[in-house]
Design a protein around this motif. Structure first.
Motif, PDB file in Angstrom:
ATOM      1  N   HIS A 134      54.147  10.220  79.359  1.00 19.03           N
ATOM      2  CA  HIS A 134      54.674   9.506  78.581  1.00 19.03           C
ATOM      3  C   HIS A 134      55.751   9.621  77.653  1.00 19.03           C
ATOM      4  CE1 HIS A 134      53.168   6.939  74.668  1.00 19.03           C
ATOM      5  NE2 HIS A 134      53.461   7.988  73.608  1.00 19.03           N
ATOM      6  N   PRO A 135      56.985   8.305  77.553  1.00 21.47           N
ATOM      7  CA  PRO A 135      57.905   8.452  77.297  1.00 21.47           C
ATOM      8  C   PRO A 135      58.153   8.729  76.135  1.00 21.47           C
ATOM      9  CG  PRO A 135      57.283   6.184  78.700  1.00 21.47           C
ATOM     10  CD  PRO A 135      56.651   7.303  78.672  1.00 21.47           C
ATOM     11  N   ILE A 136      59.187   9.587  75.247  1.00 19.57           N
ATOM     12  CA  ILE A 136      58.751   9.228  73.683  1.00 19.57           C
ATOM     13  C   ILE A 136      60.667   9.249  73.459  1.00 19.57           C
ATOM     14  CG2 ILE A 136      58.648   9.862  71.502  1.00 19.57           C
ATOM     15  CD1 ILE A 136      55.624  10.662  72.415  1.00 19.57           C
ATOM     16  N   THR A 137      61.044   8.194  73.174  1.00 17.50           N
ATOM     17  CA  THR A 137      62.393   7.772  73.004  1.00 17.50           C
ATOM     18  C   THR A 137      62.937   8.877  71.540  1.00 17.50           C
ATOM     19  OG1 THR A 137      63.271   6.560  74.944  1.00 17.50           O
ATOM     20  CG2 THR A 137      64.422   6.678  73.020  1.00 17.50           C
ATOM     21  N   ALA A 153      53.883  14.618  77.264  1.00 18.21           N
ATOM     22  CA  ALA A 153      54.734  14.187  77.019  1.00 18.21           C
ATOM     23  C   ALA A 153      56.498  14.409  77.501  1.00 18.21           C
ATOM     24  CB  ALA A 153      55.106  13.762  75.695  1.00 18.21           C
ATOM     25  N   LEU A 154      57.636  13.142  77.120  1.00 19.90           N
ATOM     26  CA  LEU A 154      58.582  13.787  77.899  1.00 19.90           C
ATOM     27  C   LEU A 154      59.542  13.136  77.175  1.00 19.90           C
ATOM     28  CD1 LEU A 154      60.986  14.105  80.282  1.00 19.90           C
ATOM     29  CD2 LEU A 154      61.072  11.968  80.622  1.00 19.90           C
ATOM     30  N   ILE A 155      59.960  13.968  76.037  1.00 21.26           N
ATOM     31  CA  ILE A 155      61.113  14.002  74.905  1.00 21.26           C
ATOM     32  C   ILE A 155      62.441  13.624  75.459  1.00 21.26           C
ATOM     33  CG2 ILE A 155      62.239  14.121  72.814  1.00 21.26           C
ATOM     34  CD1 ILE A 155      59.492  14.204  72.607  1.00 21.26           C
ATOM     35  N   GLY A 208      56.196  17.984  77.887  1.00 22.56           N
ATOM     36  CA  GLY A 208      55.930  19.013  79.480  1.00 22.56           C
ATOM     37  C   GLY A 208      57.711  18.870  79.022  1.00 22.56           C
ATOM     38  N   GLY A 209      59.010  18.474  78.801  1.00 24.22           N
ATOM     39  CA  GLY A 209      59.865  18.452  78.630  1.00 24.22           C
ATOM     40  C   GLY A 209      60.721  17.953  78.057  1.00 24.22           C
TER      41      GLY A 209
END
Length: 410
Positions: A29-32, A5-7, A75-76
């Motif tokens: 997987h983008p999570i905002t 995931a990318l936060i 991941g970042g």
């Protein structure tokens, strides 16, 4: 195996969707995380995962990330900012806490305070306008007289030209300083103002990734006393020596501020004495990643995400075009009755995008900053002159009507 995931902390009108799309292309997987997701239209998609959290609360974000780590391999972490750039400090601290690639929090923090930034730059003799710090409206007048009118008066923390004004006499200095210090500006910390010498001349913005120069944008503003951007052109039309001078001073800035990791953009004015630094921002600029991709084929968002997740990145140019954006800015307050002709403008050969930010019946109250824009037109072509002509023709096709606010009858 857990999905990577990318936060993304908060969102961004221009770059937010680009980060979402790039993350997915990279298999992330983008999570905002957002205090108010409704601020960003693109997050309304049911496919996007959004966590509502107070993004001013570092511990709250750490707890949310820790909970997500049971379901995802984080991941970042990166993010965006609005009027308060301290969010970048939060992102840097999050990366440090979780052992992820990211900038030095102390470097970001000193850069986000414009006075501290100026002090650090002055230590390495980087050319800048004369400046003074104050938190008193009366003292502001005295400082302005000492520096010499006209001057720029602005908050020490903020972005998007919010609260920035050219003051041409002591009355304007007093009026603007009093307004900022007495509630006319949203302060995230103790109110402090910078009074700066006005540096006349063409405006440029250089773009850097981890001390590697990407290119330079030419900027055009609307009429004073405010600094509302009207047009960006990338790359700027510069002689070889002018480009070298801007690149050198920009790299000196990021070294002086310890911004040796990640993106930065440096605002510069070319005065009669040469380039002077107006401001250093530890982030990608708003619309510029799109222009850089159109002009040089470099996907800055994609490469930034690679940097964030610890993968190899590169800034190799694959073409040599010119791209430009014209912002649609109203000249009055009132009710936006209609805005249209986007299909005609979009049909002009070379137009890449026509986008409106506001719809009919929206109240228009100009703030003198980025929030004034109604939309934009973007064009690109192999020629700078051709791109300018395309943009002019297309923007002229877009029209709108703003009616006066209704008066209250007695």
């Amino acid at each position: 195996m857990l999905k990577r995931a990318l936060i993304l902390v908060e969102g961004h009108r221009h770059n937010g969707p680009l980060y979402i799309q790039a993350a997915k292309r990279l298999g992330l997987h983008p999570i905002t995380f957002s205090a108010d997701p409704s601020n960003y239209d693109y997050l309304a998609s049911e496919e996007l995962e959004v966590v509502r959290v107070d993004t001013d609360d570092l511990e709250a974000i750490i707890r949310e990330c820790s909970q997500l780590s049971a379901r995802y391999d984080i991941g970042g972490i990166t993010g965006f900012t609005g009027l308060d750039e301290s969010l970048y400090v939060t992102v840097a601290k999050l990366c440090r806490h979780f052992g992820l690639p990211g900038p030095n929090p102390a470097s970001i923090e000193q850069c986000c305070d414009k006075f501290t930034q100026r002090q650090r730059l002055a230590e390495t003799d980087i050319p800048m306008p004369v400046y003074r710090l104050t938190a008193d409206a009366t003292e502001t007048k005295e400082i302005a007289a000492e520096i010499g009118l006209p001057v720029i008066v602005k908050p020490t923390i903020g972005s998007g030209s919010s609260g920035v004004r050219l003051c041409r006499n002591v009355e304007e200095v007093s009026e603007h300083a009093t307004n900022l210090l007495s509630g006319g500006h949203k302060w995230q910390s103790s109110p402090r103002l910078l009074v700066e010498e006005f540096a006349p001349g063409p405006s440029y913005q250089s773009h850097i990734m981890s001390n590697q120069i990407i290119g330079v944008t030419g900027n055009d503003f609307g009429p004073p006393p405010h600094f509302v951007y009207r047009e960006f052109t990338y790359p700027a039309m510069l002689a070889d020596q002018e480009y070298k001078d801007i690149a050198d001073i920009s790299q000196n800035c990021v070294r002086a501020l310890g911004l040796d990791w990640g993106p930065a953009n440096i605002e510069i004015r070319w005065t009669k004495h040469g380039p002077v630094v107006i401001e250093v921002n530890p982030r990608l600029a708003g619309e510029d990643p799109h222009l850089v991709q159109l002009a040089h084929g470099i996907d800055l968002v994609n490469e930034h995400i690679k940097l964030v997740i610890g993968e190899e990145w590169n800034l190799r140019r694959t073409r040599s075009h010119t791209a430009a954006v014209r912002y649609l800015v109203p000249d009055r307050d009132g009710i936006l009755e209609w805005i249209g002709s986007d299909s005609r403008a979009a049909a002009v050969s070379g137009v890449v995008e026509v986008k409106f930010y506001k719809g009919p019946k929206t109240p228009i109250v100009r703030k003198g900053d980025y929030r004034d824009c109604l939309g934009h037109v973007i064009a690109a072509s192999p020629s700078g002159a051709r791109t300018a002509a395309i943009l002019h023709d297309a923007a002229d096709l877009v029209d709108w009507s703003i009616a006066p606010f209704p008066t209250v009858s007695e």
